[in-house]
Design a protein around this motif. Structure first.
Motif, short mmCIF file in Angstrom:
data_model
loop_
_atom_site.label_atom_id
_atom_site.label_comp_id
_atom_site.label_asym_id
_atom_site.label_seq_id
_atom_site.Cartn_x
_atom_site.Cartn_y
_atom_site.Cartn_z
N UNK A 103 3.48 -11.88 -3.55
CA UNK A 103 4.31 -10.98 -2.74
C UNK A 103 4.69 -11.74 -1.48
N UNK A 104 5.99 -11.93 -1.28
CA UNK A 104 6.49 -12.53 -0.04
C UNK A 104 6.89 -11.39 0.88
N UNK A 105 6.47 -11.49 2.13
CA UNK A 105 6.75 -10.40 3.06
C UNK A 105 7.02 -10.92 4.46
N UNK A 106 7.56 -10.02 5.26
CA UNK A 106 7.79 -10.26 6.68
C UNK A 106 7.11 -9.12 7.42
N UNK A 107 6.17 -9.43 8.28
CA UNK A 107 5.45 -8.42 9.05
C UNK A 107 5.83 -8.58 10.52
N UNK A 108 6.30 -7.50 11.13
CA UNK A 108 6.65 -7.53 12.54
C UNK A 108 5.48 -7.01 13.37
N UNK A 109 5.38 -7.53 14.56
CA UNK A 109 4.30 -7.12 15.45
C UNK A 109 4.74 -7.25 16.90
N UNK A 110 3.96 -6.65 17.76
CA UNK A 110 4.08 -6.87 19.21
C UNK A 110 2.72 -7.38 19.65
#
Length: 140
Positions: A103-110
């Motif tokens: 599974x390729x993913x993009x996780x956004x965070x602060x």
């Protein structure tokens, strides 16, 4: 966060809140049920539930769903980190018909108020009948 500045959410406290994984269901109906013990049926569902586990700081779930050959002794949650969104980019294998998947993913965070993004291509395998996270290539 181990420092106590933000209390850890649990299935009982956060059941009606939107699920951090981004699917249009409550936490309790979505990833919370996996955190409570139900097995994730696909590698993608496990990926989403692990992202949600990072968001709610559920160390026990993360360790339980990590392959024993690559599992660390513990999971450290970064002080000042808040996960803000998940986008699945590609899924290969990982269904009930497979024993492995990615599974390729993009996780956004602060992080301490500054936005950021983590991209990873994660590998999953079935171990003793359940999907587990093996490892991943960051930026992949």
């Amino acid at each position: 966060m181990k420092d106590g500045s933000r209390p850890r959410r649990t299935a009982s406290r956060a059941g009606a809140e939107p699920c951090p994984c981004g699917l249009p269901a409550s936490y309790g109906e979505c990833c919370g049920r996996f955190h409570a013990g139900q097995a994730a049926p696909t590698a993608e569902a496990l990926m989403r539930s692990r992202y949600a586990a990072f968001a709610v700081e559920d160390e026990a779930y993360l360790l339980r769903t990590w392959h024993p050959g690559t599992r660390p002794p513990r999971v450290e949650f970064e002080r000042g980190m808040r996960w803000t969104g998940l986008e699945i980019e590609e899924v290969s294998g990982g269904t009930s018909f497979h024993t492995a998947g990615t599974v390729a993913f993009r996780a956004r965070y602060a992080y301490r108020g500054q936005p950021g993004e983590l991209r990873e291509k994660s590998r999953f395998e079935r171990h003793e009948g359940a999907w587990v996270y093996v490892d991943g290539v960051v930026g992949g």
